[in-house]
Design a protein around this motif. Structure first.
Motif, PDB file in Angstrom:
ATOM      1  N   PHE A 184       0.352   4.840   4.382  1.00 33.56           N
ATOM      2  CA  PHE A 184      -0.369   5.965   3.389  1.00 33.56           C
ATOM      3  C   PHE A 184      -1.758   5.795   4.256  1.00 33.56           C
ATOM      4  O   PHE A 184      -1.475   5.679   5.529  1.00 33.56           O
ATOM      5  CB  PHE A 184      -0.706   5.113   2.369  1.00 33.56           C
ATOM      6  N   ASP A 185      -2.429   7.012   3.917  1.00 29.00           N
ATOM      7  CA  ASP A 185      -3.569   8.183   3.711  1.00 29.00           C
ATOM      8  C   ASP A 185      -4.424   6.113   4.832  1.00 29.00           C
ATOM      9  O   ASP A 185      -5.040   7.024   5.964  1.00 29.00           O
ATOM     10  CB  ASP A 185      -4.457   8.253   2.652  1.00 29.00           C
ATOM     11  N   THR A 186      -4.780   5.339   3.996  1.00 26.96           N
ATOM     12  CA  THR A 186      -5.886   4.478   4.966  1.00 26.96           C
ATOM     13  C   THR A 186      -5.093   3.182   4.655  1.00 26.96           C
ATOM     14  O   THR A 186      -6.242   1.823   5.369  1.00 26.96           O
ATOM     15  CB  THR A 186      -6.796   4.471   3.894  1.00 26.96           C
ATOM     16  N   THR A 187      -4.393   2.881   4.653  1.00 23.83           N
ATOM     17  CA  THR A 187      -3.345   1.648   4.480  1.00 23.83           C
ATOM     18  C   THR A 187      -1.816   1.571   5.630  1.00 23.83           C
ATOM     19  O   THR A 187      -1.633   2.229   5.727  1.00 23.83           O
ATOM     20  CB  THR A 187      -3.007   1.370   3.190  1.00 23.83           C
TER      21      THR A 187
ATOM     22  N   LYS B  83       1.864  10.287   3.040  1.00 28.74           N
ATOM     23  CA  LYS B  83       2.706   9.385   3.249  1.00 28.74           C
ATOM     24  C   LYS B  83       3.677   9.373   4.261  1.00 28.74           C
ATOM     25  O   LYS B  83       4.022  10.123   4.634  1.00 28.74           O
ATOM     26  CB  LYS B  83       3.418   8.908   2.175  1.00 28.74           C
ATOM     27  N   LEU B  84       3.465   8.339   5.475  1.00 33.27           N
ATOM     28  CA  LEU B  84       4.413   7.880   6.404  1.00 33.27           C
ATOM     29  C   LEU B  84       5.123   6.931   6.396  1.00 33.27           C
ATOM     30  O   LEU B  84       4.877   5.467   6.465  1.00 33.27           O
ATOM     31  CB  LEU B  84       4.139   8.113   7.975  1.00 33.27           C
ATOM     32  N   ILE B  85       6.432   7.023   5.639  1.00 27.91           N
ATOM     33  CA  ILE B  85       7.456   5.628   5.710  1.00 27.91           C
ATOM     34  C   ILE B  85       8.393   5.035   7.372  1.00 27.91           C
ATOM     35  O   ILE B  85       9.569   6.419   7.417  1.00 27.91           O
ATOM     36  CB  ILE B  85       7.690   5.655   4.034  1.00 27.91           C
ATOM     37  N   TYR B  86       8.722   4.597   7.837  1.00 30.03           N
ATOM     38  CA  TYR B  86       9.498   3.957   8.536  1.00 30.03           C
ATOM     39  C   TYR B  86      10.285   3.020   6.991  1.00 30.03           C
ATOM     40  O   TYR B  86      10.257   2.044   7.150  1.00 30.03           O
ATOM     41  CB  TYR B  86       8.660   3.103   9.728  1.00 30.03           C
ATOM     42  N   ASP B  87      11.906   3.152   7.646  1.00 39.54           N
ATOM     43  CA  ASP B  87      12.823   2.458   7.018  1.00 39.54           C
ATOM     44  C   ASP B  87      13.658   1.721   7.700  1.00 39.54           C
ATOM     45  O   ASP B  87      14.445   2.507   8.275  1.00 39.54           O
ATOM     46  CB  ASP B  87      13.503   3.132   5.734  1.00 39.54           C
TER      47      ASP B  87
END
Length: 224
Positions: free
Chosen positions: A70-73, A54-58
């Motif tokens: 997420f992995d594919t979304t 998971k990579l989150i840009y807040d």
């Protein structure tokens, strides 16, 4: 003697475990400038978890919104609502954050990439430049040039199949965080239809393997 051996093993195991990096977070600002003189500025925080993929840009500026990869979304969240969600190719293993945590930044993660092979290494003053030949089937991709200054990645140049430059990345302002050399400024130049887009990404307050901010590392998408 057996106690001494046990102690050595424990210390060794702890040392090995200390070198396993799974998370990174940082404050981020992204400045984009277009050829017509217009530009944008985005500011916020990033959270990357290698295990959870998971990579989150807040983002907090220019508006409050969260981009969750997420992995594919990839999803966009505003005011706690899921605004958009789209399928993407599994790209997280190729992100800068994963490459850094894996200790592969020096070769931009290409050393273990089966579709690239180093075919030439040369020196230009204080830079070592390597050419990585594209061996894949995607007709839109070409070779990649990588320059290193000492042990640090200095720049990456992406070519199309004709050998024309389509993008450049420059890495600078390195700092040491938990034993990792981390570039705090990345300048990217994207060339589209002979026009150039400049993007400067700056990282601050970098933390590796944080045990806090679990809501971002284990981010759960809201329902539509």
């Amino acid at each position: 003697m057996k106690y001494l051996i046990s102690l050595i093993l424990i210390v060794f195991i702890q040392t090995v475990q200390a070198q396993i990096y799974n998370r990174v977070e940082a404050s981020v600002s992204i400045k984009t400038k277009y050829e017509n003189g217009k530009g944008t500025l985005e500011m916020g925080k990033i959270y990357y978890d290698k295990k959870n993929k998971k990579l989150i840009y807040d983002f907090s500026f220019p508006e409050k919104q969260t981009i969750a990869l997420f992995d594919t979304t990839i999803s966009v969240i505003k005011n706690g609502l899921l605004i958009d969600k789209q399928k993407i190719a599994p790209l997280l293993q190729s992100t800068l954050f994963n490459i850094i945590l894996e200790g592969e930044l020096q070769n931009y993660g290409l050393r273990n990439n089966p579709i690239y092979k180093v075919v030439k290494i040369e020196k230009d003053r204080d830079l070592v430049i390597s050419t990585w030949e594209f061996k894949g089937k995607n007709k839109g991709l070409g070779n990649i040039l990588i320059s290193n200054k000492g042990k640090d990645l200095n720049g990456v140049v992406f070519l199309n199949p004709k050998g024309e430059v389509i993008s450049k990345q420059l890495f600078s302002q390195y700092i040491l965080v938990s034993g990792i050399r981390f570039p705090t400024e990345i300048t990217q130049i994207i060339i589209q239809e002979k026009k150039q887009i400049y993007q400067v990404t700056t990282f601050k307050n970098i933390v590796v393997n944080s045990l806090q901010n679990a809501k971002f590392y284990n981010y759960i998408l809201p329902r539509k």
